[in-house]
Enzyme design. Structure first.
Site, PDB file in Angstrom:
ATOM      1  N   ASP A  24     -28.691  17.477  32.196  1.00 11.01           N
ATOM      2  CA  ASP A  24     -28.359  16.168  31.642  1.00 11.01           C
ATOM      3  C   ASP A  24     -27.540  15.326  32.604  1.00 11.01           C
ATOM      4  OD1 ASP A  24     -25.271  15.904  30.004  1.00 11.01           O
ATOM      5  OD2 ASP A  24     -25.788  17.444  31.477  1.00 11.01           O
ATOM      6  N   ALA A  25     -27.415  14.060  32.285  1.00 13.67           N
ATOM      7  CA  ALA A  25     -26.562  13.148  33.033  1.00 13.67           C
ATOM      8  C   ALA A  25     -26.000  12.140  32.050  1.00 13.67           C
ATOM      9  CB  ALA A  25     -27.350  12.462  34.139  1.00 13.67           C
ATOM     10  N   CYS A  26     -25.253  12.621  31.088  1.00 10.10           N
ATOM     11  CA  CYS A  26     -24.730  11.784  30.009  1.00 10.10           C
ATOM     12  C   CYS A  26     -23.785  10.712  30.551  1.00 10.10           C
ATOM     13  CB  CYS A  26     -23.965  12.635  28.999  1.00 10.10           C
ATOM     14  SG  CYS A  26     -24.885  14.019  28.331  1.00 10.10           S
ATOM     15  N   GLY A  27     -23.510   9.727  29.708  1.00  4.85           N
ATOM     16  CA  GLY A  27     -22.512   8.718  30.043  1.00  4.85           C
ATOM     17  C   GLY A  27     -21.250   8.960  29.236  1.00  4.85           C
ATOM     18  N   ASN A 260     -19.920  15.085  30.370  1.00  4.07           N
ATOM     19  CA  ASN A 260     -21.054  14.669  31.182  1.00  4.07           C
ATOM     20  C   ASN A 260     -21.352  15.783  32.173  1.00  4.07           C
ATOM     21  OD1 ASN A 260     -22.927  13.464  32.866  1.00  4.07           O
ATOM     22  ND2 ASN A 260     -21.375  12.350  34.026  1.00  4.07           N
TER      23      ASN A 260
END
Length: 415
Positions: A24-27, A260
């Site tokens: 993932d690459a969440c904010g 993140n």
């Protein structure tokens, strides 16, 4: 081939899909007022940050359904007084009650049973269950798939009652209440078939979240637009699904953090926690310690499991910063310039807790203090700005909230 021994197994495979390969690459975002001045403007700005992190989230074939978005703020007492009054609930003094968002089954029978489990657990812990409030929502603001999976969303109010002790004791009783209710409901029905999730239950904080896109939050939850919705700090999160599929309960922030990245060691972390559970003993919890097991919520993501571990350490009486340093330590073993005192701190705690390792940026708060930490390799960098009027703004990237350059006191990268 897997040459290791695993005590926790992946769910049954579906075709070629393997959950262990999810990334993932969440904010993530954080904003706070250093003078602890609560205002609606800060909540509004936090939601602007969230909106500017939309590109960090994900959606499926239904492009109107997000992987999840949410906000964690300090408990907005004035707003809750007003909301409780409209629900004919009488609230005591500000620090003598807790409020929390609860996701409940759509089936009336199961919903009644789940509500009864929570209220009964509260009474058994010496607390006073004050009542339920139906949270106003606008389902049309959510995507088609999100609407189909949408739970009934209500707010629970719990009073301190005659239970003595300080604020930390009250928080600990609320933690025990939540865990006891979750265990009870888990035995009554399959959580995979009917959703029961307590997003938060605290005298200090409140969480709003859902299977939403960032820009759907204010339209879905009208509460967030109320001028009385005030806080001096906020964490926001836009999810890009990690090692689990999107769902309402796995949206972030969780109760103490948002995240993140991914915890690459999560399977080992869960196994070690599970191995310790039969050895648990605490004068603080006494016989109630049985309610804490399992520590890691079944079906939880890596982020949810990390939050579970953090809240356990917190409720044993450790300070928030110490708990985070235990879970996500620096690379201390061969750090020649690190002080001996600090190396000794990490060496001691390494005997108690293995590191939760992987590329991660983690804002965290207990509603009183707020902070952020990176993994030992710094592979999920975060940018921060400190303003002259006493604000700290931090996020996955710079530029998430416009700031007059003349108002910038300092800025940099989390290290």
């Amino acid at each position: 081939m897997n040459s290791g021994v695993e005590t926790l197994k992946d769910p049954p495979y579906k075709g070629l899909y393997r959950s262990s390969f999810e990334r993932d690459a969440c904010g993530v975002g954080l904003i706070c007022n250093l003078n602890n001045h609560k205002e609606h403007a800060l909540v509004r700005d936090a939601l602007k940050i969230l909106g500017n992190l939309t590109h960090r989230g994900a959606c499926g074939c239904d492009e109107t359904t997000g992987d999840g978005a949410g906000i964690l703020i300090q408990k907005p007492h004035l707003f809750l007084q007003q909301a409780a009054r409209e629900a004919t609930i009488h609230l005591p003094a500000e620090m003598d009650y807790a409020a929390g968002l609860v996701f409940l089954p759509s089936d009336k029978g199961l919903r009644k049973a789940a509500r009864a489990a929570l209220s009964a657990a509260a009474e058994e812990k010496g607390l006073n269950f004050l009542g339920w409030r139906s949270v106003p929502v606008n389902p049309d603001a959510a995507g088609d798939l999100a609407r189909r999976a949408m739970p009934v969303i209500q707010m629970a109010f719990v009073g301190r009652g005659d239970a003595g002790g300080d604020a930390l004791t009250f928080e600990r009783r609320l933690y025990l209440t939540r865990k006891a209710a979750e265990n009870r409901v888990r035995k009554m029905f399959n959580p995979g078939e009917s959703l029961f999730h307590i997003a938060s239950l605290s005298s200090r904080t409140l969480v709003y979240k859902g299977m939403l896109l960032a820009d759907q939050m204010t339209a879905f939850y009208p509460d967030l637009c109320d001028p009385a919705m005030a806080s001096a700090l906020a964490l926001v999160h836009q999810r890009y699904s990690t090692n689990t599929f999107p769902s309402w309960n796995l949206a972030q922030p969780f109760r103490y953090l948002c995240h993140n990245g991914e915890i690459n060691t999560v399977k080992g972390n869960k196994n070690w926690m599970r191995a310790r559970e039969p050895l648990f003993g605490s004068g603080t919890f006494g016989d109630d310690i049985a309610n804490l097991i399992p520590v890691s919520t079944p079906g939880g993501s890596d982020s949810a499991t990390l939050d579970n571990a953090l809240e356990l350490l917190l409720h044993t009486g450790r300070p928030l910063a110490q708990c985070i340093m235990m879970l996500v330590p620096e690379a201390w073993q061969h750090h020649d310039t690190m002080s001996r005192t600090k190396r000794d701190f990490y060496a001691y705690h390494a005997c108690l807790m293995e590191p939760w390792d992987g590329p991660a940026a983690i804002p965290f708060t207990d509603g009183v203090s707020v902070g952020a930490v990176l993994d030992r390799n710094g592979l999920r960098p975060s940018r921060y700005t400190v303003t002259r009027d006493g604000r700290v703004i931090m996020a996955s990237e710079t530029g998430v909230l416009p700031v007059d350059p003349a108002n910038v006191a300092t800025k940099g990268r989390l290290e």
